[in-house]
Design an enzyme around this catalytic site. Structure first.
Site, PDB file in Angstrom:
ATOM      1  N   GLU A   1      36.114  38.186  42.984  1.00 51.70           N
ATOM      2  CA  GLU A   1      37.455  37.730  43.376  1.00 51.70           C
ATOM      3  C   GLU A   1      37.366  36.226  43.494  1.00 51.70           C
ATOM      4  O   GLU A   1      36.764  35.688  44.430  1.00 51.70           O
ATOM      5  CB  GLU A   1      37.879  38.393  44.690  1.00 51.70           C
ATOM      6  CG  GLU A   1      39.369  38.349  44.943  1.00 51.70           C
ATOM      7  CD  GLU A   1      39.774  37.145  45.759  1.00 51.70           C
ATOM      8  OE1 GLU A   1      40.141  36.117  45.139  1.00 51.70           O
ATOM      9  OE2 GLU A   1      39.712  37.223  46.986  1.00 51.70           O
TER      10      GLU A   1
ATOM     11  N   CYS B   1      42.704  31.489  48.620  1.00 46.34           N
ATOM     12  CA  CYS B   1      42.806  31.661  47.172  1.00 46.34           C
ATOM     13  C   CYS B   1      44.218  32.057  46.757  1.00 46.34           C
ATOM     14  O   CYS B   1      44.585  31.923  45.587  1.00 46.34           O
ATOM     15  CB  CYS B   1      41.799  32.691  46.681  1.00 46.34           C
ATOM     16  SG  CYS B   1      41.994  34.316  47.423  1.00 46.34           S
TER      17      CYS B   1
END
Length: 462
Positions: free
Chosen positions: A227, A261
């Site tokens: 990720e 993020c």
């Protein structure tokens, strides 16, 4: 390794500087423990995870305070919330462990029966970042353990004090020896060994794209769950509720001081609502964002976690202003605080594509605004980005929003919501072909990376 608080500048003590030999010992122990752990019933493993959740709940105040001092999150506005979400991750994984089922496909031979079910891979290596030092490890470690794997984990160095507190809760839950190990130390040493060691059978990493590519290379040939980065475009179309979009932008770009993020790091605003949006946003920032002592009840945003991130903010914001961006709010580090890591909530207008603040992941409290003239222009900008993690779009027309969501090359799209909205059980990860990673975290979806299918054919002939 000396641990220093980004909030106060004071020493928090020391944590061990792990070595490759430490990782090798942990992997050996994990390998020895994995067969027995994987053979236990899902309900027995679920009970162990529930014990971890109970211990976290008992130590809620201690964990939240440590998070504030070690990471910088405001205690009341964010730290307690992350601890509560941490509990949810462990309880969710415990429940998911008991629902990991298989299938019984038909055979060409009427005298045979076929069983297909998921089995653990063995030893999962986990490498995690510093922005959510409790929940991001949990969204990997908890499902890996729940699905029958042993885990060897290394956390980010700048939040290793938090990691030790979490590891204590896992150890105190009395999992079998060797099933879980944590090694603190430099990523280039400890993380590299975890990724490359032949004794780890799957690798899970959350962090920057650049580091993720290194991990992927070192772990070549192993199943990987990565990720990685994003710059979360938030699009405001001409029929959007401008006030609501501006209000949602506060959590989109200033949660965790923008160190997310999924932060809204690129804003594409239709030219017909641009002025109204900028005005509403400036008002919302002035009213809602309170940069200050992260231990104070009124503080909504604390310091950045480390100097490298602060320097990136310096470079991206300074470079944008030099290239002609207009400053709406903030624009520099704040003075009068115990450390130099406090950065003002910043809004930039008239941002163009060649500016680093628009093209890259800044990872700080900044809203860069660009103007668009159509849905197609917004989609072209979204889809030409190297990232493909998360996008948000604002429109009063839900059909239009759904069409936009389906056309956007992103793994997750929010319609009329902040870019920082997610739920722990939903599949989350980057779109294929982007630099935002592979695989999905979230609930049982992570278990798909940590298990593999096994086929058993039974003959009924005697």
């Amino acid at each position: 390794m000396e641990a220093t608080s980004p909030a106060t500048g004071e020493s928090l003590g020391t944590v061990p500087e792990g070595t490759r030999a430490d990782v090798q010992r942990a992997v050996t122990a994990a390998s020895a423990a994995s067969r027995d752990w994987g053979a236990r019933s899902a309900f027995e493993r679920a009970a162990a995870l529930e014990r971890v959740a109970d211990l976290i709940a008992e130590r809620r105040d201690e964990l939240a305070l440590t998070l504030t001092l070690d990471q910088g999150k405001p205690l009341h506005a964010e730290a307690y919330g992350e601890v509560d979400e941490l509990i949810e991750y462990w309880r969710g994984a415990a429940a998911d462990a008991t629902r990991l089922d298989g299938s019984m496909p038909p055979s060409h031979d009427a005298s045979k029966r076929v069983l297909v079910y998921r089995v653990p891979r063995g030893v999962v290596g986990v490498i995690t970042p510093w922005n959510w030092p409790y929940t991001m490890p949990a969204e990997l470690i908890a499902p890996a353990l729940a699905s029958g794997n042993a885990v060897v984990w290394t956390p980010a160095t700048s939040t290793s004090v938090c990691a030790v507190k979490l590891a204590e809760c896992i150890v105190e839950a009395e999992l079998p020896t060797g099933v879980f190990s944590m090694i603190t130390g430099p990523g280039s040493v400890v993380g590299d060994e975890i990724a490359a060691n032949p004794g780890t059978h799957a690798i899970a990493f959350i962090g920057s794209t650049a580091t993720g590519l290194k991990v992927a290379t070192r772990a070549a040939g192993k199943p990987q769950l990565l990720e990685l980065g994003g710059n979360g475009p938030l699009i405001v179309l001409d029929d959007a509720d401008v006030e609501a979009a501006a209000a949602a932008s506060i959590s989109a770009s200033f949660l965790c001081a923008g160190q997310s993020c999924t932060a809204g790091e690129r804003y594409l605003v239709h030219e017909t609502v641009h002025d109204a949006f900028v005005e509403a946003l400036a008002t919302a920032v002035a009213r809602e964002v309170r940069l200050g002592d992260p231990l104070a009840a009124e503080t909504t945003m604390g310091p950045l976690n480390n100097e490298a991130t602060a320097q990136k903010m310096d470079s991206h914001v300074g470079g944008a202003l030099e290239r002609g961006a207009e400053l709406v709010a903030g624009g520099s580090r704040a003075s009068g605080f115990p450390t130099d890591l406090y950065w003002q909530a910043t809004v930039l207008d008239r941002v163009t594509d060649e500016m680093d603040v628009a093209r890259e992941e800044t990872f700080g409290p900044v809203i860069p605004i660009s103007t668009i003239a159509s849905d197609d222009e917004a989609l072209q900008t979204v889809n030409s980005s190297p990232y493909g993690l998360l996008t948000a779009v604002w429109t009063r027309d839900l059909a239009r929003g759904l069409r936009f969501a389906e056309a956007a090359r992103a793994g997750w799209v929010n319609v009329n919501e902040s870019t920082n909205y997610w739920e722990s059980h939903l599949p989350f990860g980057g779109r294929a072909g982007s630099e935002s990673g592979i695989g999905r975290v979230g609930g049982r979806h992570a278990m798909e990376a940590f298990t593999e299918l096994k086929t058993v054919v039974l003959s009924l002939r005697t």
